[in-house]
Scaffold this motif. Sequence first.
Motif, PDB file in Angstrom:
ATOM      1  N   THR A 183      -6.893  -0.829  -0.746  1.00 60.35           N
ATOM      2  CA  THR A 183      -7.439  -1.936   0.032  1.00 60.35           C
ATOM      3  C   THR A 183      -8.583  -1.498   0.937  1.00 60.35           C
ATOM      4  O   THR A 183      -9.026  -2.262   1.765  1.00 60.35           O
ATOM      5  N   ALA A 269      -4.247 -17.351  -9.259  1.00 63.21           N
ATOM      6  CA  ALA A 269      -4.100 -16.045  -8.601  1.00 63.21           C
ATOM      7  C   ALA A 269      -2.926 -16.023  -7.633  1.00 63.21           C
ATOM      8  O   ALA A 269      -2.595 -17.037  -7.026  1.00 63.21           O
ATOM      9  N   ASN A 270      -2.318 -14.848  -7.515  1.00 63.29           N
ATOM     10  CA  ASN A 270      -1.367 -14.597  -6.426  1.00 63.29           C
ATOM     11  C   ASN A 270      -2.169 -13.969  -5.295  1.00 63.29           C
ATOM     12  O   ASN A 270      -2.894 -13.001  -5.512  1.00 63.29           O
ATOM     13  N   GLU A 276      -8.021 -10.677  -0.929  1.00 62.66           N
ATOM     14  CA  GLU A 276      -7.749 -11.107  -2.300  1.00 62.66           C
ATOM     15  C   GLU A 276      -8.354 -12.470  -2.628  1.00 62.66           C
ATOM     16  O   GLU A 276      -8.444 -12.848  -3.789  1.00 62.66           O
ATOM     17  N   GLU A 501       5.331 -10.624 -11.701  1.00 57.70           N
ATOM     18  CA  GLU A 501       4.396  -9.634 -12.247  1.00 57.70           C
ATOM     19  C   GLU A 501       4.300  -9.679 -13.769  1.00 57.70           C
ATOM     20  O   GLU A 501       3.328  -9.227 -14.359  1.00 57.70           O
ATOM     21  N   ALA A 504       1.161 -10.848 -15.383  1.00 56.46           N
ATOM     22  CA  ALA A 504      -0.054 -10.026 -15.383  1.00 56.46           C
ATOM     23  C   ALA A 504      -0.066  -9.013 -16.522  1.00 56.46           C
ATOM     24  O   ALA A 504      -1.023  -8.266 -16.682  1.00 56.46           O
ATOM     25  N   HIS A 523      -1.921 -11.259 -10.080  1.00 58.31           N
ATOM     26  CA  HIS A 523      -2.893 -10.511  -9.308  1.00 58.31           C
ATOM     27  C   HIS A 523      -4.280 -10.818  -9.877  1.00 58.31           C
ATOM     28  O   HIS A 523      -4.465 -10.793 -11.099  1.00 58.31           O
ATOM     29  N   GLU A 585      -0.889  -1.281 -10.938  1.00 54.77           N
ATOM     30  CA  GLU A 585      -1.565  -1.509  -9.663  1.00 54.77           C
ATOM     31  C   GLU A 585      -0.835  -2.547  -8.822  1.00 54.77           C
ATOM     32  O   GLU A 585      -0.926  -2.584  -7.625  1.00 54.77           O
ATOM     33  N   THR A 586      -0.146  -3.446  -9.494  1.00 54.53           N
ATOM     34  CA  THR A 586       0.354  -4.608  -8.775  1.00 54.53           C
ATOM     35  C   THR A 586       1.855  -4.760  -8.929  1.00 54.53           C
ATOM     36  O   THR A 586       2.343  -5.850  -9.037  1.00 54.53           O
ATOM     37  N   ARG A 589       5.245  -6.550  -5.142  1.00 57.03           N
ATOM     38  CA  ARG A 589       4.779  -6.157  -3.824  1.00 57.03           C
ATOM     39  C   ARG A 589       5.942  -6.217  -2.835  1.00 57.03           C
ATOM     40  O   ARG A 589       6.457  -7.254  -2.518  1.00 57.03           O
TER      41      ARG A 589
END
Length: 596
Positions: A183, A269-270, A276, A501, A504, A523, A585-586, A589
């Motif tokens: 980030t 999108a989330n 983001e 997830e 994605a 994501h 990557e995602t 979370r």
Amino acid sequence: MLGGTAASPGVGIGRAYVIDPRRFHVPRREIAISEVDSEVGRFVEGLGRTHDHLEAIKNRLPHGEHRQILEAQQMMLRDPDLTTRVEELIRGEHVSAEWAVDRVATEIRETLERADDGYFRERGSDIAFLAERVLLQLSGEEAGEILPPPGSIVIARDLSPADTAELARAQVVGIVTAGGGQTSHSAIMARSLEIPAVVGVEDILSHVQSDDMVIVDAIEGVVIVRPDAAELERWQNVRTRYEVFEDRLQREHGLPGIARDGTHIVLRANVALEAEVASARFHGAEGVGLYRTEYAYMDRDTAPTEEEHYRNAKHVLHRFAPHPVVFRTFDLGSDKPTRLVRYAEREHNPAMGIRALRLALRERDMFLCQLRGLLRAAVHGPLRIMLPLVSGVSELREALAVINQARAALAEERVAHDSEVPVGIMIEMPSAALVADSLAKYVDFMSIGTNDLIQYTLAIDRTNDEVGYLYRPLHPAILRLVHRVSAAGKAAGVSVSLCGEMAADPRYTWVLVGLGVRELSMHPSAIPVIKSIIRGSTLSEMEALAREVLDAEDADEAERRVLEIMESKFPEHLLHGGGQRLVAETRPRRVREDGG
Ligand code: PEP
Ligand code: MG
């Protein structure tokens, strides 16, 4: 071969250009009282020149979105926490502008770096970079322009967003930094400028010298220094395949997720953080399918006010207009801790304790406050409210009564709001999936949260690596629940999306669409890959695969079949390069007590 975090996807091969860590040692220099005014003037001029320099860099940037990062930096330059304090120090302690800037920047940075939240810690390095730019201007040097030869791989301790923007101009083909995280603004900037970047390669500076041949594989997150001929050839092939794949994604950018037979799959999108929002728009999201509002409650001692909810929701709606934004009411508790309520501390099993909607129903005032802010913001755009972790009808009725209470109060107070806001629920528990037909009668939409649905169905703690091997999205039990929910939605005329997830991962796209899901939320950077899969497929082939795996005996069998079909149909890069990377990557979370 050194490992790091892939921060901006792609493969770069070139000669290293090592940027020496620029360190400023700023000694304390006292000035005479008579010099104070001119010293303050010098500081103000230095600020002005820094601002102009950032403006020039900003104006050279090709796209619109990431200019905001530089604008944010320009705003930081005007922040009174910085400017007034520096002036106070110069006047109060009779010190040089350099010393005052350095000291104030260090104070702000240290405060930010103490934050539990990684986002704020990253902002600490933004302050350090800004201070460095101001110091360069005060020193009268040219403001630190780094212009390596075209085709270089830049190796640095860390880079500011402005440095990163300049590197794009220099046609740099890769970036490796010792510091920085996903980030950090330089990572965000590298992503939007499409420079492959691997960050967090801690000891990179001790392994590379300028002119060494370097490969940056920012798909896997590795850096190869001084490769041999075979390695070089191998990665040149990887790079070519990646470029072909990227070209295709680019051509499809801006096109909707329409399958070859015309079926439209809405890709949303989330979003949890402001950063983001830009990324979601950049990747062509048709709105937000999951806005995780709980992040606004973390790392603070008072809950957000109604006004904060209102202003934030209004802002996000504007950014996505005319597309809808689904605000999930706060999903706090268990492994999403907040200092505001501490049920988890007394629970043996917080994942099954007071969390999400259960917590909201106990903390009525906090819940009402958020609902009022959201209902008010809804006059500014297509806002939707979504309730997390609903277990069944009676709990849903109770929550709907609270929403009605918020509506009634606003009406009575004659406060502008939208009383028709669509209300939906997340299907994250097996109980909810099994009674989705009953739940559907009460709501406008349903969204399947597979992260929790898998956790609760397969009884595996999603934060426990020991049982990670049991986390199998294609377990037939999960597929049958997803199918059941989409069938219930279809029968009731209620839309069904999926925002875990799983959405994605390109390997699962056929199965999910085939099971009846018509909206996927993920994501942001996963959107182009999933769109590409959809645009290359027909509904009938997706449904055929879904029918087959619904009858699989176990996850192994379903996975084998799905991989066999998907690999025969799509290039490896699409399934495993982009997709795998994005999923890694995602990962779901989660915020742990230790801030990890
Ligand atoms: C889910 O559970 O799938 C989900 C999307 O919510 P979260 O990951 O925030 O729990
Ligand atoms: Mg969840």
